[in-house]
Structures are given as structure tokens and as C-alpha cells.
Scaffold this motif. Sequence first.
Motif, mmCIF file in Angstrom:
data_model
loop_
_atom_site.group_PDB
_atom_site.id
_atom_site.type_symbol
_atom_site.label_atom_id
_atom_site.label_comp_id
_atom_site.label_asym_id
_atom_site.label_seq_id
_atom_site.Cartn_x
_atom_site.Cartn_y
_atom_site.Cartn_z
ATOM 1 N N ALA A 121 0.834 -1.204 0.000
ATOM 2 C CA ALA A 121 0.000 0.000 0.000
ATOM 3 C C ALA A 121 0.868 1.253 0.000
ATOM 4 C CB ALA A 121 -0.929 -0.008 1.214
ATOM 5 N N THR A 122 1.943 1.227 0.779
ATOM 6 C CA THR A 122 2.873 2.357 0.808
ATOM 7 C C THR A 122 3.539 2.541 -0.544
ATOM 8 O OG1 THR A 122 3.301 2.018 3.167
ATOM 9 C CG2 THR A 122 4.948 3.259 1.919
ATOM 10 N N VAL A 123 3.949 1.437 -1.149
ATOM 11 C CA VAL A 123 4.590 1.498 -2.461
ATOM 12 C C VAL A 123 3.623 2.048 -3.504
ATOM 13 C CG1 VAL A 123 5.581 0.103 -4.329
ATOM 14 C CG2 VAL A 123 6.220 -0.346 -1.955
ATOM 15 N N ALA A 124 2.388 1.549 -3.502
ATOM 16 C CA ALA A 124 1.402 1.998 -4.478
ATOM 17 C C ALA A 124 1.122 3.489 -4.329
ATOM 18 C CB ALA A 124 0.117 1.195 -4.322
ATOM 19 N N ALA A 125 0.988 3.948 -3.088
ATOM 20 C CA ALA A 125 0.724 5.368 -2.851
ATOM 21 C C ALA A 125 1.894 6.229 -3.303
ATOM 22 C CB ALA A 125 0.425 5.601 -1.369
ATOM 23 N N PHE A 126 3.103 5.750 -3.082
ATOM 24 C CA PHE A 126 4.297 6.495 -3.490
ATOM 25 C C PHE A 126 4.320 6.683 -4.997
ATOM 26 C CE2 PHE A 126 8.623 6.114 -5.212
ATOM 27 C CZ PHE A 126 9.172 7.303 -4.741
ATOM 28 N N PHE A 127 4.131 5.607 -5.762
ATOM 29 C CA PHE A 127 4.191 5.728 -7.219
ATOM 30 C C PHE A 127 3.033 6.562 -7.754
ATOM 31 C CE2 PHE A 127 7.306 2.331 -6.943
ATOM 32 C CZ PHE A 127 8.188 2.680 -7.949
#
Length: 389
Positions: free
Chosen positions: A68-74
Motif C-alpha cells: 500500500a505504501t509502495v502503491a501510494a508512493f508511485f
Amino acid sequence: MQRRRLKRLMIGAFATCAVLADAGAAAAQAAAANEQVAITTPPAGSAAWAQDHSLGRALPDPATADSATVAAFFASLSPAQQDQLVREYPLVVGNLDGAPLQLRYRANRIAIQNEIAQAEAQSTDAKLDAAQRATATARVNDSRPLLNPGRQILAFDPRSRGLVAEVFGDLATAKRIAVVVPGSDSDLGHHDKSDHPLQGAAGMARAVRAEEQRLAPDTSTALIAWTDYVSPVGLGPDAVTSRLAVAAAPRLLRLLDGLQQTTAPAAPPALICHSYGTVVCGEAAPRLRGETTDLVVLGSPGMNVDSAAGLGTAVHVWATRNPADWIGNVPYLEVGGLGHGADPTSPDFGAEDISSAGAVGHAGYFDPGTTSLYNFAAIALGDYQDVKY
């Protein structure tokens, strides 16, 4: 001393039972097998990635960031910023669960091209010995087909014997997704076997998807061939312990976690686990949460539990083994960390025992026309009423 003696006995039991069914080929494998080093750390480039502040902020830690953190970052990046990270850190982006699918495909294409260039240089390097040059040539030959048009590489890591995960179908739009988790001897060189295609994860995934399309041509499906963990080689020490499966389970869980962010199927991805891959799935299953996941185990040496109840409440377990599969002659027990426990196809285990009629041997479950292949597709499609017992 006692533990080493027991370990030798267990390894011998595996090899001897296989020899009885396989005319000695497994014995040669067992004798030559080497213990493998599991990969549990992020890919090359992760250290530089962690120190990169060129975007004016910290990049998500490949070792600890959830999907979820990765998706939000991108999602917060501009297309130019995304492209920058793909170009500078292809191995990191290509293996980062939660990152956009198309970015991962692009990043892994770059990573594969880089690996080929490096291996080509090594293959003609006079400073290397003949064996090293031959290994480099094999790496080129194994990697190059992944660049063919239409190939969608979801993960690529050149470390160890080479790790790869490949997608068949459109993950972004698929309503039914399944993941093929292969067993021993799975690596980059065996991912897509041209001589015996149905013995590699890519061929297995293609076969299941083709059967799905035959049974439900109007349903959007995708298969992932997950050759993305360090598996045992042959029937050596690693095959009778769970060490590599324990290391692989978090990788499988991260994959599934990432799919929650980047796909929208009608149900959780089904897991189709073969041989030692069933040990991996057995280690991962108790940590699954949410809707029920279909867990299909075939040719299993055991899943390190006494019954299906030990796999948790978030899985529905289906199991099969054909009469000619030599794995049925392996001792179903666990003693001091050696062996993998109960037989998933036994009545007391609690799995749904499905038919594999027409399948012959340990690698025959995905052959066209077999009931096992039909059942894998029916389960992956969610057509449970069509499953044959």
C-alpha cells in the motif's frame, strides 16, 4: 551425530523411493545436489535507492515497505519521475510489489537487457575459466527469450540460479487470477523449458490459462508463473527440510499483497502449488487473511501440518496425486525438522481430494486432456460445481 545420521536416512529414503519409480535418474540428482542459499534480501541497487533523495523525499524501503505504501508512493509521482526510477533502478522497481504493473514490466525488460550484456561480456572473457564462460553463455540463452514480444515479466532477479515471475493475460483487468508455485529445480533456466514445456512454471501457467479459456472464453483471466524463490536442487538435503520454503513464504505473501493494490479480481488469486511448491504454500497459508483463497496442491511431499486445519481459516484446500507419481512412495512424516508431515491426499487430512485421471507421473498433471488440468482451471475460475472427484 544422531541428527546427521537421521538426515542422511531421510535423504536416502527420498532418493531410494524415487529411484524405484524413475530408473535411477533421481539417484544421480540426489548425489549431485548442493544445498542452496535462500534469497531474503532486496535486489541489487536497493542500497543506492535507499540513499537517493533526488525526488526531494525518501523512497520506500524495498525491504520493509508494504504494498500500500509502495502503491501510494508511485501514484504521487509524475510520469517523468516514474521513468527516472525505472531507468536508474530497474531491479528495484521491477521487483517492488505494489508498483504499477506496466512500470515493473518495463523495468524488468531493462534489467534483463543489462544481465544479457554482462553475461555476454563474461562469456568471451579470457580471464575466466571455461566453466565460468559456459555459465555466462547459459545465462544469456536463458534470459534472451524473456525479451520476446508479448512477454510480461513481473519479477526478475539474476542472483543465485536466477529468479523470475511471468504474467500470462492482463493482470490489470483479469476477473480470475491464479499463481503457479513450482517445486524443486525451478529457476531461470527451468522456468520456460522448450524441450519439456509442461515441466516449467511458464508452461504450467500457459496450460491452465488455455484450459480456462476453453471452459470460459468470456471470462478475463491471468496466470502468474512464480519461479521467484530459491528452490531445492534435485532430491538432496534441501528437499527434505523446509528451510527454503520458510524463506520463500514471505516472498509469496508479498506478491499476493502487491496484487491487492494493482489488480481487482472477483476473488483472491488461486494458488496452484506443485511438489516442493506445496511446502512453500503450506508455510504461507496460515498468514493469509480476508476472503478464502483456493489452495490447490498436487504431487505434494507434505505441507508441514497434520491436517488442513493447520493451514488456517483463509484457505480452501484441494489436493490430488496420481497413482504413478513417485512422490507417493516418499515417507509422509516429520522428524526433527526432516520430512514434510502428513499426506494432503489422505482422508484424515481434510482437503478435498480431486481427480487427476489421465495424469501420469510427477510432472504429468498439466498435460492436455487430463482431469487434473481441467480441475485446476475449474477451481481457478471459481466453477466449483464442475470440479471432478
